[in-house]
Design a protein around this motif. Structure first.
Motif, short mmCIF file in Angstrom:
data_model
loop_
_atom_site.label_atom_id
_atom_site.label_comp_id
_atom_site.label_asym_id
_atom_site.label_seq_id
_atom_site.Cartn_x
_atom_site.Cartn_y
_atom_site.Cartn_z
N TYR A 76 20.76 -6.69 -44.06
CA TYR A 76 20.37 -5.35 -43.61
C TYR A 76 19.04 -4.94 -44.23
CZ TYR A 76 25.15 -5.04 -41.94
OH TYR A 76 26.31 -5.28 -41.28
N ASP A 77 18.35 -4.06 -43.52
CA ASP A 77 17.12 -3.49 -44.07
C ASP A 77 17.43 -2.55 -45.22
OD1 ASP A 77 15.65 -4.88 -42.18
OD2 ASP A 77 15.47 -3.16 -40.82
N SER A 78 18.58 -1.87 -45.13
CA SER A 78 18.98 -0.98 -46.21
C SER A 78 20.49 -0.83 -46.22
CB SER A 78 18.32 0.40 -46.08
OG SER A 78 18.81 1.09 -44.96
N TYR A 79 21.01 -0.45 -47.39
CA TYR A 79 22.44 -0.14 -47.47
C TYR A 79 22.66 1.05 -48.37
CZ TYR A 79 23.60 -2.40 -52.04
OH TYR A 79 23.71 -2.73 -53.35
N GLU A 80 23.72 1.79 -48.02
CA GLU A 80 24.14 2.96 -48.79
C GLU A 80 25.55 2.72 -49.30
OE1 GLU A 80 24.04 6.35 -46.21
OE2 GLU A 80 21.87 6.28 -45.99
N ILE A 81 25.86 3.37 -50.40
CA ILE A 81 27.22 3.37 -50.92
C ILE A 81 27.72 4.81 -50.90
CG2 ILE A 81 28.63 3.06 -53.01
CD1 ILE A 81 27.88 0.40 -51.79
N THR A 82 28.92 5.00 -50.40
CA THR A 82 29.58 6.30 -50.46
C THR A 82 30.81 6.15 -51.33
OG1 THR A 82 28.80 6.89 -48.24
CG2 THR A 82 30.66 8.15 -49.13
N VAL A 83 30.88 6.95 -52.40
CA VAL A 83 32.01 6.91 -53.32
C VAL A 83 32.83 8.18 -53.08
CG1 VAL A 83 32.73 6.83 -55.74
CG2 VAL A 83 30.62 5.67 -55.02
N LEU A 84 34.02 7.99 -52.53
CA LEU A 84 34.89 9.13 -52.27
C LEU A 84 35.74 9.47 -53.49
CD1 LEU A 84 36.12 8.23 -48.68
CD2 LEU A 84 34.21 9.70 -49.35
N ASP A 85 36.03 8.45 -54.32
CA ASP A 85 36.94 8.65 -55.45
C ASP A 85 36.45 7.86 -56.66
OD1 ASP A 85 39.24 9.70 -56.71
OD2 ASP A 85 40.40 7.93 -56.20
N ARG A 86 36.90 6.60 -56.81
CA ARG A 86 36.60 5.81 -58.00
C ARG A 86 35.67 4.63 -57.69
NH1 ARG A 86 42.69 4.87 -58.71
NH2 ARG A 86 43.10 6.83 -57.73
N CYS A 87 34.74 4.43 -58.60
CA CYS A 87 33.82 3.30 -58.50
C CYS A 87 33.51 2.85 -59.92
CB CYS A 87 32.56 3.74 -57.77
SG CYS A 87 31.38 2.42 -57.48
N HIS A 88 34.23 1.83 -60.36
CA HIS A 88 34.13 1.40 -61.74
C HIS A 88 33.37 0.08 -61.88
CE1 HIS A 88 37.09 4.39 -63.15
NE2 HIS A 88 37.67 4.18 -61.99
N SER A 89 32.70 -0.09 -63.00
CA SER A 89 32.12 -1.35 -63.46
C SER A 89 31.29 -2.05 -62.39
CB SER A 89 33.24 -2.25 -64.00
OG SER A 89 32.70 -3.35 -64.67
N THR A 90 31.80 -3.14 -61.82
CA THR A 90 31.05 -3.90 -60.82
C THR A 90 30.72 -3.03 -59.61
OG1 THR A 90 32.04 -5.96 -61.55
CG2 THR A 90 31.08 -5.95 -59.36
N GLY A 91 31.61 -2.10 -59.27
CA GLY A 91 31.33 -1.17 -58.18
C GLY A 91 30.09 -0.33 -58.47
N THR A 92 29.95 0.08 -59.72
CA THR A 92 28.76 0.84 -60.13
C THR A 92 27.51 -0.01 -59.98
OG1 THR A 92 30.06 2.17 -61.67
CG2 THR A 92 27.69 2.09 -62.04
N LEU A 93 27.60 -1.28 -60.37
CA LEU A 93 26.47 -2.20 -60.21
C LEU A 93 26.06 -2.29 -58.74
CD1 LEU A 93 24.58 -4.39 -61.50
CD2 LEU A 93 26.37 -6.03 -60.88
N ILE A 94 27.03 -2.46 -57.86
CA ILE A 94 26.76 -2.55 -56.42
C ILE A 94 26.11 -1.26 -55.93
CG2 ILE A 94 27.83 -2.75 -54.15
CD1 ILE A 94 29.99 -4.54 -55.62
N ALA A 95 26.61 -0.13 -56.39
CA ALA A 95 26.04 1.16 -56.00
C ALA A 95 24.60 1.29 -56.47
CB ALA A 95 26.89 2.31 -56.54
N LEU A 96 24.32 0.84 -57.68
CA LEU A 96 22.96 0.95 -58.21
C LEU A 96 21.97 0.08 -57.44
CD1 LEU A 96 23.69 1.08 -62.04
CD2 LEU A 96 22.90 2.95 -60.56
N GLY A 97 22.47 -0.95 -56.75
CA GLY A 97 21.61 -1.79 -55.93
C GLY A 97 21.31 -1.19 -54.57
#
Length: 117
Positions: A76-97
């Motif tokens: 994809y040209d771009s991606y977004e992360i939507t966190v509705l509840d919990r996003c821990h550890s590796t999830g945070t890494l993915i979100a920061l990307g």
């Protein structure tokens, strides 16, 4: 009621739910198998240049998280992360990307703290 397909068409992006059930312990982590499953699923979707990952996770393997980021960047040209509840550890890494992180008032994100056993 409006469908996810209709919302995707209106927004011009894929909406993908990645939900790890936190009550299943080791069976609910971001790992290489999840990356492979997502890759196969995303290959089957219509062409959009953007994807929005709705993410809830207790974390997982940091290497798999990096693979997921690289895969999303290549597909994809771009991606977004939507966190509705919990996003821990590796999830945070993915979100920061991501290009954009969306959260709700009850969202929680935790640090990436690799553990060596």
């Amino acid at each position: 009621m409006i469908s996810i397909d209709e919302i995707e068409k209106q927004l011009g992006e894929h909406i993908v739910f990645v939900y790890n059930n936190l009550h299943k312990g080791d069976y609910a982590i971001i790992d290489g198998e999840l990356v492979s499953i997502l890759y196969e699923a995303l290959k089957q979707l219509d062409d959009y240049s953007k994807v929005n990952i709705i993410l809830q996770t207790g974390g997982g393997n940091l290497s798999a998280g990096l693979r997921l980021i690289r895969m999303l960047r290549q597909m994809y040209d771009s991606y977004e992360i939507t966190v509705l509840d919990r996003c821990h550890s590796t999830g945070t890494l993915i979100a920061l990307g991501a290009d954009l992180i969306k959260v709700t008032p009850k969202s929680i994100m935790t640090p990436c703290e690799p553990q060596i056993l």
